[in-house]
Scaffold this motif. Structure first.
Motif, PDB file in Angstrom:
ATOM      1  N   ILE A   1       6.255  14.487  -4.743  1.00 25.57           N
ATOM      2  CA  ILE A   1       5.313  15.399  -4.106  1.00 25.57           C
ATOM      3  C   ILE A   1       4.458  15.994  -5.219  1.00 25.57           C
ATOM      4  CG2 ILE A   1       5.032  17.538  -2.782  1.00 25.57           C
ATOM      5  CD1 ILE A   1       8.125  15.412  -2.421  1.00 25.57           C
ATOM      6  N   PHE A   2       3.156  15.790  -5.118  1.00 24.95           N
ATOM      7  CA  PHE A   2       2.197  16.309  -6.087  1.00 24.95           C
ATOM      8  C   PHE A   2       1.561  17.558  -5.488  1.00 24.95           C
ATOM      9  CE2 PHE A   2       2.593  11.790  -6.918  1.00 24.95           C
ATOM     10  CZ  PHE A   2       2.728  11.745  -8.290  1.00 24.95           C
ATOM     11  N   ILE A   3       1.785  18.707  -6.126  1.00 24.08           N
ATOM     12  CA  ILE A   3       1.313  19.987  -5.608  1.00 24.08           C
ATOM     13  C   ILE A   3       0.082  20.409  -6.402  1.00 24.08           C
ATOM     14  CG2 ILE A   3       1.919  22.405  -5.213  1.00 24.08           C
ATOM     15  CD1 ILE A   3       4.938  20.828  -5.502  1.00 24.08           C
ATOM     16  N   SER A   4      -1.013  20.644  -5.677  1.00 24.97           N
ATOM     17  CA  SER A   4      -2.256  21.077  -6.318  1.00 24.97           C
ATOM     18  C   SER A   4      -2.065  22.429  -6.981  1.00 24.97           C
ATOM     19  CB  SER A   4      -3.365  21.193  -5.277  1.00 24.97           C
ATOM     20  OG  SER A   4      -3.697  19.926  -4.764  1.00 24.97           O
ATOM     21  N   GLY A   5      -2.921  22.719  -7.937  1.00 21.64           N
ATOM     22  CA  GLY A   5      -2.886  24.000  -8.629  1.00 21.64           C
ATOM     23  C   GLY A   5      -2.961  25.157  -7.651  1.00 21.64           C
ATOM     24  N   GLN A   6      -2.062  26.104  -7.827  1.00 21.90           N
ATOM     25  CA  GLN A   6      -1.993  27.288  -6.974  1.00 21.90           C
ATOM     26  C   GLN A   6      -2.298  28.518  -7.809  1.00 21.90           C
ATOM     27  OE1 GLN A   6      -1.236  27.191  -3.505  1.00 21.90           O
ATOM     28  NE2 GLN A   6      -1.673  25.063  -4.002  1.00 21.90           N
ATOM     29  N   ILE A   7      -3.034  29.447  -7.206  1.00 22.49           N
ATOM     30  CA  ILE A   7      -3.245  30.742  -7.838  1.00 22.49           C
ATOM     31  C   ILE A   7      -2.470  31.781  -7.032  1.00 22.49           C
ATOM     32  CG2 ILE A   7      -5.414  30.111  -8.952  1.00 22.49           C
ATOM     33  CD1 ILE A   7      -6.929  31.503  -6.723  1.00 22.49           C
ATOM     34  N   GLY A   8      -2.471  33.014  -7.498  1.00 26.45           N
ATOM     35  CA  GLY A   8      -1.589  34.032  -6.932  1.00 26.45           C
ATOM     36  C   GLY A   8      -2.110  34.738  -5.701  1.00 26.45           C
ATOM     37  N   ILE A   9      -2.847  34.060  -4.857  1.00 22.99           N
ATOM     38  CA  ILE A   9      -3.309  34.673  -3.614  1.00 22.99           C
ATOM     39  C   ILE A   9      -2.124  34.827  -2.669  1.00 22.99           C
ATOM     40  CG2 ILE A   9      -4.754  34.403  -1.565  1.00 22.99           C
ATOM     41  CD1 ILE A   9      -6.715  32.820  -3.307  1.00 22.99           C
ATOM     42  N   CYS A  10      -1.903  36.036  -2.193  1.00 27.21           N
ATOM     43  CA  CYS A  10      -0.877  36.277  -1.186  1.00 27.21           C
ATOM     44  C   CYS A  10      -1.416  35.785   0.155  1.00 27.21           C
ATOM     45  CB  CYS A  10      -0.553  37.768  -1.131  1.00 27.21           C
ATOM     46  SG  CYS A  10       0.609  38.191   0.177  1.00 27.21           S
ATOM     47  N   PRO A  11      -0.738  34.865   0.837  1.00 29.34           N
ATOM     48  CA  PRO A  11      -1.254  34.319   2.096  1.00 29.34           C
ATOM     49  C   PRO A  11      -1.476  35.372   3.184  1.00 29.34           C
ATOM     50  CG  PRO A  11       0.684  33.097   1.391  1.00 29.34           C
ATOM     51  CD  PRO A  11       0.528  34.252   0.459  1.00 29.34           C
ATOM     52  N   GLU A  12      -0.672  36.434   3.176  1.00 27.17           N
ATOM     53  CA  GLU A  12      -0.798  37.458   4.221  1.00 27.17           C
ATOM     54  C   GLU A  12      -1.992  38.388   3.978  1.00 27.17           C
ATOM     55  OE1 GLU A  12       2.321  37.233   2.530  1.00 27.17           O
ATOM     56  OE2 GLU A  12       3.095  35.808   3.996  1.00 27.17           O
ATOM     57  N   THR A  13      -2.168  38.821   2.727  1.00 23.71           N
ATOM     58  CA  THR A  13      -3.206  39.812   2.419  1.00 23.71           C
ATOM     59  C   THR A  13      -4.490  39.187   1.885  1.00 23.71           C
ATOM     60  OG1 THR A  13      -2.488  40.141   0.133  1.00 23.71           O
ATOM     61  CG2 THR A  13      -1.411  41.495   1.839  1.00 23.71           C
TER      62      THR A  13
ATOM     63  N   PRO B   1     -12.417  20.891  -2.061  1.00 25.27           N
ATOM     64  CA  PRO B   1     -12.115  19.640  -1.356  1.00 25.27           C
ATOM     65  C   PRO B   1     -10.849  18.961  -1.888  1.00 25.27           C
ATOM     66  CG  PRO B   1     -13.873  19.282  -2.924  1.00 25.27           C
ATOM     67  CD  PRO B   1     -13.528  20.745  -2.989  1.00 25.27           C
ATOM     68  N   TYR B   2      -9.706  19.546  -1.588  1.00 25.10           N
ATOM     69  CA  TYR B   2      -8.412  18.992  -1.974  1.00 25.10           C
ATOM     70  C   TYR B   2      -7.370  19.456  -0.972  1.00 25.10           C
ATOM     71  CZ  TYR B   2      -7.805  23.645  -4.068  1.00 25.10           C
ATOM     72  OH  TYR B   2      -7.726  24.991  -4.272  1.00 25.10           O
ATOM     73  N   VAL B   3      -6.147  18.982  -1.112  1.00 31.03           N
ATOM     74  CA  VAL B   3      -5.056  19.365  -0.218  1.00 31.03           C
ATOM     75  C   VAL B   3      -4.020  20.160  -1.013  1.00 31.03           C
ATOM     76  CG1 VAL B   3      -5.399  17.412   1.337  1.00 31.03           C
ATOM     77  CG2 VAL B   3      -3.831  17.168  -0.601  1.00 31.03           C
ATOM     78  N   GLN B   4      -3.181  20.915  -0.298  1.00 31.35           N
ATOM     79  CA  GLN B   4      -2.132  21.673  -0.985  1.00 31.35           C
ATOM     80  C   GLN B   4      -1.183  20.732  -1.732  1.00 31.35           C
ATOM     81  OE1 GLN B   4      -0.453  23.947   2.242  1.00 31.35           O
ATOM     82  NE2 GLN B   4      -1.665  25.765   1.723  1.00 31.35           N
ATOM     83  N   ALA B   5      -0.825  19.632  -1.092  1.00 31.92           N
ATOM     84  CA  ALA B   5       0.085  18.681  -1.735  1.00 31.92           C
ATOM     85  C   ALA B   5       0.003  17.339  -1.037  1.00 31.92           C
ATOM     86  CB  ALA B   5       1.517  19.204  -1.702  1.00 31.92           C
ATOM     87  N   LEU B   6       0.403  16.307  -1.780  1.00 34.10           N
ATOM     88  CA  LEU B   6       0.560  14.964  -1.224  1.00 34.10           C
ATOM     89  C   LEU B   6       1.992  14.515  -1.447  1.00 34.10           C
ATOM     90  CD1 LEU B   6      -2.619  12.958  -2.295  1.00 34.10           C
ATOM     91  CD2 LEU B   6      -1.934  13.619   0.015  1.00 34.10           C
TER      92      LEU B   6
ATOM     93  N   MET C   1       0.839  -1.175   0.000  1.00 38.92           N
ATOM     94  CA  MET C   1       0.000   0.000   0.000  1.00 38.92           C
ATOM     95  C   MET C   1       0.890   1.247   0.000  1.00 38.92           C
ATOM     96  SD  MET C   1      -3.242   0.786   2.415  1.00 38.92           S
ATOM     97  CE  MET C   1      -2.583   1.578   3.861  1.00 38.92           C
ATOM     98  N   MET C   2       0.527   2.204  -0.825  1.00 38.04           N
ATOM     99  CA  MET C   2       1.300   3.434  -0.926  1.00 38.04           C
ATOM    100  C   MET C   2       1.014   4.333   0.270  1.00 38.04           C
ATOM    101  SD  MET C   2       1.498   6.315  -3.932  1.00 38.04           S
ATOM    102  CE  MET C   2      -0.217   6.731  -3.872  1.00 38.04           C
ATOM    103  N   HIS C   3       2.092   4.887   0.816  1.00 39.99           N
ATOM    104  CA  HIS C   3       1.979   5.837   1.930  1.00 39.99           C
ATOM    105  C   HIS C   3       1.845   7.245   1.358  1.00 39.99           C
ATOM    106  CE1 HIS C   3       2.652   7.722   5.783  1.00 39.99           C
ATOM    107  NE2 HIS C   3       3.589   8.468   5.229  1.00 39.99           N
ATOM    108  N   LYS C   4       0.888   8.019   1.858  1.00 37.86           N
ATOM    109  CA  LYS C   4       0.700   9.405   1.425  1.00 37.86           C
ATOM    110  C   LYS C   4       0.639  10.291   2.655  1.00 37.86           C
ATOM    111  CE  LYS C   4      -3.119   8.435  -0.697  1.00 37.86           C
ATOM    112  NZ  LYS C   4      -4.375   8.531  -1.446  1.00 37.86           N
ATOM    113  N   THR C   5       1.400  11.379   2.624  1.00 35.25           N
ATOM    114  CA  THR C   5       1.370  12.364   3.695  1.00 35.25           C
ATOM    115  C   THR C   5       0.849  13.675   3.121  1.00 35.25           C
ATOM    116  OG1 THR C   5       3.293  11.334   4.729  1.00 35.25           O
ATOM    117  CG2 THR C   5       2.770  13.594   5.401  1.00 35.25           C
ATOM    118  N   ILE C   6      -0.100  14.273   3.802  1.00 38.20           N
ATOM    119  CA  ILE C   6      -0.628  15.559   3.379  1.00 38.20           C
ATOM    120  C   ILE C   6       0.366  16.652   3.757  1.00 38.20           C
ATOM    121  CG2 ILE C   6      -2.449  17.267   3.788  1.00 38.20           C
ATOM    122  CD1 ILE C   6      -4.357  14.889   4.231  1.00 38.20           C
ATOM    123  N   ILE C   7       0.666  17.519   2.795  1.00 38.18           N
ATOM    124  CA  ILE C   7       1.528  18.678   3.030  1.00 38.18           C
ATOM    125  C   ILE C   7       0.618  19.899   3.123  1.00 38.18           C
ATOM    126  CG2 ILE C   7       3.399  20.110   2.126  1.00 38.18           C
ATOM    127  CD1 ILE C   7       4.269  17.263   2.855  1.00 38.18           C
TER     128      ILE C   7
END
Length: 132
Positions: free
Chosen positions: A29-41, A18-23, A1-7
């Motif tokens: 490491i598979f990184i979900s699609g990112q848009i240009g939202i600044c995390p601070e603002t 309903p998804y995670v930033q990365a697995l 069985m494959m081990h997956k850790t959520i990042i």
């Protein structure tokens, strides 16, 4: 069985669906699609160069949470709403990877009709833990 850790990191925008930033599968490491939202603002820059750079910074934050670097990114897929922005997008992409002392990953670029939150660009990525 494959081990997956959520990042998950607070240094990148929270997921807007309903998804995670990365697995992390241990090697890949598979990184979900990112848009240009600044995390601070929580805002998206209104300049395509800055928006693209912010997307890449978000991806870098996720990769760093996995204890990796930009150089571990081997593949990206770029989704853009206006192919005429490609020159500015390419400049931001080039500057980002050169600043982070990374080789350019392989990539595809596709024009789409719309993106979440009225973003102009979305990028997903694949990073690998070891190059050999």
């Amino acid at each position: 069985m494959m081990h997956k850790t959520i990042i998950n990191t607070k240094n990148a925008p929270t997921c807007i669906g309903p998804y995670v930033q990365a697995l992390d599968t241990g090697k890949i490491i598979f990184i979900s699609g990112q848009i240009g939202i600044c995390p601070e603002t929580k805002n998206i820059p209104n300049d395509i160069y800055q928006e693209t750079y912010q997307v890449l910074e978000n991806i870098k934050s996720i990769v760093q949470e996995a204890k990796l670097h930009a150089n571990n990114i081997v593949r990206t897929t770029i989704f853009i709403t206006n192919i005429n922005n490609l020159n500015k997008i390419n400049l931001a992409y080039k500057n980002f990877f050169e600043k982070n002392q990374s080789t350019f990953p392989t990539r595809s670029c596709v024009e789409v009709s719309n993106l979440p939150n009225n973003a102009n660009i979305e990028i997903d990525a694949i990073a690998i833990r070891t190059l050999f």
